[in-house]
Design a protein around this motif. Structure first.
Motif, short mmCIF file in Angstrom:
data_model
loop_
_atom_site.label_atom_id
_atom_site.label_comp_id
_atom_site.label_asym_id
_atom_site.label_seq_id
_atom_site.Cartn_x
_atom_site.Cartn_y
_atom_site.Cartn_z
N UNK A 13 -0.44 40.97 28.22
CA UNK A 13 0.53 40.86 29.30
C UNK A 13 1.50 42.02 29.15
N UNK A 14 1.68 42.76 30.19
CA UNK A 14 2.62 43.86 30.05
C UNK A 14 4.04 43.31 30.10
N UNK A 15 4.93 44.02 29.43
CA UNK A 15 6.30 43.53 29.38
C UNK A 15 6.88 43.43 30.78
N UNK A 49 5.56 40.45 32.54
CA UNK A 49 6.03 39.21 31.95
C UNK A 49 7.50 38.98 32.28
N UNK A 50 8.25 40.07 32.36
CA UNK A 50 9.67 39.90 32.62
C UNK A 50 9.96 39.65 34.10
N UNK A 104 8.39 29.56 29.05
CA UNK A 104 8.80 30.56 28.05
C UNK A 104 8.41 30.10 26.66
N UNK A 121 2.18 33.30 21.14
CA UNK A 121 2.32 34.53 20.37
C UNK A 121 2.44 34.24 18.89
N UNK A 162 7.32 32.05 14.58
CA UNK A 162 8.45 32.77 15.17
C UNK A 162 9.13 31.90 16.23
N UNK A 187 8.21 39.86 15.97
CA UNK A 187 8.72 40.03 17.33
C UNK A 187 7.60 39.58 18.26
N UNK A 188 7.92 39.42 19.54
CA UNK A 188 6.88 39.11 20.52
C UNK A 188 6.37 40.45 21.03
N UNK A 189 5.22 40.89 20.56
CA UNK A 189 4.83 42.30 20.73
C UNK A 189 4.69 42.74 22.18
N UNK A 190 4.24 41.83 23.06
CA UNK A 190 3.97 42.28 24.42
C UNK A 190 5.21 42.22 25.31
N UNK A 191 6.25 41.59 24.82
CA UNK A 191 7.44 41.42 25.62
C UNK A 191 8.43 42.57 25.39
N UNK A 192 9.30 42.79 26.38
CA UNK A 192 10.30 43.85 26.26
C UNK A 192 11.34 43.45 25.22
N UNK A 231 14.47 43.36 25.61
CA UNK A 231 15.42 42.44 26.25
C UNK A 231 14.92 41.00 26.20
N UNK A 232 13.66 40.77 26.58
CA UNK A 232 13.23 39.38 26.63
C UNK A 232 12.95 38.84 25.22
N UNK A 287 13.85 47.94 27.89
CA UNK A 287 12.67 47.56 28.69
C UNK A 287 11.35 47.94 28.03
N UNK A 305 8.24 47.48 25.58
CA UNK A 305 7.57 46.39 24.86
C UNK A 305 7.78 46.56 23.36
#
Lengths: 291, 329, 258
Positions: free
Chosen positions: B7-9, B12-13, B197, B204, B208, C91-96, C98-99, C148, C150
């Motif tokens: 999933x790209x950030x 996903x955001x 979320x 993931x 964590x 960390x959540x690798x695919x997320x930015x 910020x998120x 922003x 990832x």
């Protein structure tokens, strides 16, 4: 009811069942341990082993003791095609690998149904003698099954324990990166492992066809028994598969004798669920490492 | 086993509520499905039958999607489909309960079983979870067979009525479509909420997520129960559609079907199971001319899809639309 | 005397025959940075796992502020203000970025399943407040420029900083840092130490686990030394460094570059 002959009969049947379960589960657990694939086609290879034995005996008139290993090795060789065209691209890809083997198993089962027909047949009894050891009644074919399984398992353990390829497979099962760093050619060992695993399943299929019946769908039950055995023994563990197989065989044999087949099935499911809840890593396995 | 969609950030955001391509496709799909009976005319009852099946199975497939999104693959969904089916069938034929009540009961009973079994099953992860749910599925089939006094054993339950107001095939189709749309809205709501979320965080990394204050186990159990509840509704609808159920209606093949729908359709989006159910239900029907080879070809398709289409049909569609956009610009 | 925010007493845990931790005592005062050091295999990570609820202790007690929290689940400890980080970057690798940080504030946002599911007004308000808070964390820890990006695309050192940002997003009272400087270059180690001081200056008490003496002594005024699962001694970094028992424990096992 709880007499010595009954108990002895329970043990004989249990060891017999256990031997077949171990033959099935060893290959299943090996493929998972080395390639991280839950091989749903494992039962289909057992089915092919049953048919291979049938045709070698009936059409080619090969003597039983030769036909059994020959059939297993033929199926093993054929399984390399599946390895080459289906699995090789999906190693260590648990989900896709699993679904692909499900597809593979459908292809094999329904092709077998088209080619061989869906009616049940049986491998004719080669040995019809019955032995009486005091009060104990043992049909010869059960003794043969036991003997063959014992020899095969002994060979398998010697191979894994004392030969270089066997050692390499065990290393690969434990840690692929270490294995590759030590110059172990993973691809070749995957093929070898798959060959061995499918041959063992085919051998088990031959024995099942001999003791019970033969049909394109016969692989489903032994496949599920493999699941149960590896859950009991811990996934990827070879000694675990051996102990788990024996345990399941004995449990089913005694439960069937004392409570009937249907209760025995339910109870063995119940036992497995209990084991999973109390010891998720299996009776003899190690905890799954957190990734 | 971890089902870990890429999933790209940015994607996903993007939780904004703009009217997106996804919304438009949703409306388009609903319009097409709503127009389906008219488009095929009343003569083609076979196509209506296939359409009803597609809509029905999309309910179960979407419900299983929730479990997939937590990174778990369950092969026990046929058991919960069966619990739903038997609940409504037995209530309708045995006690003469009204259809809507039996329908609600089937979802609730199935969800309740999910709530009871969830804490046991969800202690397991990865392959152990897969194998356990497989065994659970076989166990349920045996119980359906062996508990003859309740379920009438292998003979099954016949004469299950359709709801009086929806007894014609076309109206029953619309009933199923309504339930499916409702189910899609529920699943979408779950995934878009903060629970969604949490689900994503759990997939993931459970440890964590836990250290970020996600009550991992509780959320897993709750989602599992919701998933079982939804598939229970499918069980009720299906029983009234076919008018007959038996243990053979709830074999491992059904569980497999739900899983395959998700894998073939795509696991990153709720569209995956929808596309998957169209494909998996329609495919065997399309292969009917080669009825002998139907299942062989089905297996071949599975193998090929896993090798060449690991992201599923949804990803294929995304790639195609990206290509089109590039070509158009 | 200042208030003790975290008290650990008599903590013990064994795995089969291996006694990983036995009779561990230490406390953290409000606003303090305490070091927990020891050679490899001394039980440092086990200690963190016991305190943070990942493992259940066999014996002993953990007290957070005024409440005994022994054996509480990790997420309920986070809700109560005790957060831990992981040895490897988590960390959540695919997320930015910020998120990722917003996920860290999950305990602030999530107060129950149903409000979260139906997204009540209170839920929205809590999320909005957390989003504002995320901005201040990104500012303070110098992560605004990559907000922003990832997480998996960040260099290793900044992923570690992100791990710290995630940890403080839920406004903890105490954080437990498991080897925050492991695998970093000397320069990056200094930067992480700086980040930890900044976190501390927000009023967060810190327990740092590491085996790098230089890193620990630059950061902490009080250090607890673990050896074979037991507390070997406690004191100021200079005292610890001169303690013959500590030197022996370190030299006797692995020779750590200081």
């Amino acid at each position: 009811m709880l007499s010595l002959p009954v108990l002895a009969q329970v043990v004989v049947n249990g060891v017999n069942l256990g031997a077949i379960y171990i033959l099935m589960a060893l290959g299943f657990t090996m493929i998972f341990g080395i390639m991280r694939i839950v091989n749903f086609a494992h039962g289909a290879f057992a089915m092919l082993g049953g048919f291979a034995l049938y045709f070698l005996l009936m059409d080619a008139h090969v003597p039983f003791l030769l036909a059994l290993p020959l059939g297993a090795l033929l199926v093993g060789a054929g399984s390399l095609l599946a390895e080459r065209f289906v699995l090789r691209h999906l190693y260590h890809n648990e989900l896709q690998g699993m679904i692909a083997t499900l597809g593979l198993s459908m292809v094999m089962i329904y092709l077998a149904a088209i080619v061989f027909g869906v009616s049940q047949r049986s491998v004719p009894a080669v040995y019809s003698e019955i032995f009486f050891f005091g009060p104990l009644v043992v049909p010869m074919d059960r003794l043969v099954v036991l003997g063959i399984a014992a020899v095969t398992l002994l060979l398998f353990f010697l191979f894994m324990r004392y030969t270089k390829p066997g050692l390499a497979m065990r290393v690969a099962a434990q840690d692929l990166e270490v294995a590759e760093a030590q110059g172990i050619n993973a691809a070749a060992h995957y093929q070898a492992a798959f060959f061995i695993a499918s041959s063992l399943a085919a051998l088990a299929g031959g024995l099942i066809g001999q003791l019970y019946a033969l049909s394109p769908f016969m692989g489903a039950t032994p496949l599920m028994k493999s699941f149960i055995v590896v859950i009991l023994g811990g996934l990827g563990s070879i000694p675990g598969a051996a102990l788990g197989g024996l345990l399941l065989g004995m449990a089913e044999s005694s439960l069937t004798t004392f409570f009937g087949a249907s209760t025995a099935q339910l109870a063995s499911f119940g036992i497995v669920m209990l084991v999973l809840v109390l010891r998720p890593q299996g009776l003899f396995g190690h905890a799954e490492r957190d990734s | 086993m971890t089902a870990r969609p890429a999933m790209t950030a940015a994607a996903a955001d993007n939780r904004g509520s703009r009217f997106s391509a996804s919304h438009m496709s949703a409306v388009a799909v609903i319009v097409v499905m709503a127009a389906w009976p008219g488009a095929i005319a009343s003569s083609e009852s076979f196509l209506l039958y296939v359409g009803t099946l597609v809509v029905l199975y999309s309910v179960g497939a979407m419900s299983l999607h929730l479990v997939f999104r937590m990174g778990q693959v369950s092969f026990a969904h046929a058991a919960f489909l069966g619990i739903g089916g038997y609940t409504s069938a037995l209530l309708l034929t045995g006690s003469g309960l009204s259809w809507p009540l039996a329908f609600c009961a089937s979802g609730l009973v199935s969800g309740l079983f999910g709530l009871l079994l969830g804490p046991i099953v969800l202690r397991l992860r990865g392959v152990y979870f897969v194998l356990f749910t497989f065994i659970l599925c076989e166990f349920a089939e045996r119980v359906f067979t062996d508990w003859g006094s309740l379920t009438n054993g292998a003979g099954g339950v016949a004469g299950i009525p359709a709801p009086p107001a929806f007894s014609s095939p076309v109206s029953f189709y619309y009933l199923c479509l309504g339930v499916a749309v409702l189910c899609a809205l529920i699943c979408r709501g779950v995934l878009k909420s903060d629970v969604g979320e949490a689900i994503d965080a759990i997939r993931t990394s459970e440890s964590l997520a836990e250290s970020n204050g996600v009550p991992v186990f509780r959320i897993k159990v709750a989602i599992f129960a919701i998933s079982c509840l939804l598939v229970g509704f499918q069980g009720a609808l299906q029983a009234s559609f076919v008018h007959y159920i038996s243990p053979a209606s709830y074999t491992f093949d059904e569980s497999l079907r739900f899983v395959v729908m998700n894998v073939i359709g795509g696991m990153n989006s709720l569209w995956g199971p929808v596309l998957g159910s169209v494909f998996i239900i329609a495919l065997p029907e399309l292969l009917r001319n080669w009825v002998e080879y139907q299942w062989v070809l089905y297996g071949v398709v599975l193998v090929l899809a896993m090798r060449y289409l690991p992201g599923g049909l949804y990803e294929l569609g995304e790639r195609a639309s990206a290509l089109l956009r590039k070509g158009g610009a | 005397m200042s208030r003790q925010v975290l008290v650990v007493s008599g903590l013990g845990k064994s795995f089969g025959a291996l006694q990983a931790i036995s009779d561990l005592h230490f406390h953290v005062e409000d606003g303090e940075i305490v070091g927990l050091i020891g050679p490899n295999g001394a039980g440092k990570t086990t200690a963190i796992n016991l305190i943070s609820g990942r493992l259940k202790p066999d014996t002993g007690m953990v007290r957070l502020e005024d409440k005994v929290v022994t054996g509480f689940s990790t997420n309920s400890l986070v809700q109560r203000g005790l957060v831990r980080t992981f040895q490897s970057t988590a960390v959540y690798p695919e997320r930015s970025v910020w998120s990722n940080v917003l996920r860290g504030a999950f305990a602030e946002i999530y107060k129950g399943f149903w409000p979260a599911l139906v997204n009540t007004g209170a839920q929205k308000r809590r999320r909005d407040a957390a989003i504002v808070h995320v901005e201040t964390i990104l500012d303070e820890l110098g992560l605004q420029d990559v907000r922003d990006v990832p997480a998996q695309q960040l260099p290793y050192g900044r992923q570690k900083t992100l791990g710290l940002a995630i940890a403080i997003a839920s406004r903890p009272r105490v954080i437990l840092l498991d080897e925050p400087a492991a695998g970093l270059s000397a320069e990056e180690v200094d930067r992480v130490a700086d980040v930890i001081r900044r976190i501390n200056s927000r009023g967060v008490s810190v327990v740092v686990v590491d085996h790098n003496m230089r890193f620990i002594s630059g950061l902490c005024r009080r250090v607890v030394v673990l050896h074979h699962g037991r507390e070997l001694c406690t004191g100021k970094p200079a005292e610890i460094a001169a303690n013959p028992q500590v030197i022996e424990a370190y030299l006797g096992t692995v020779n750590e570059p200081a």
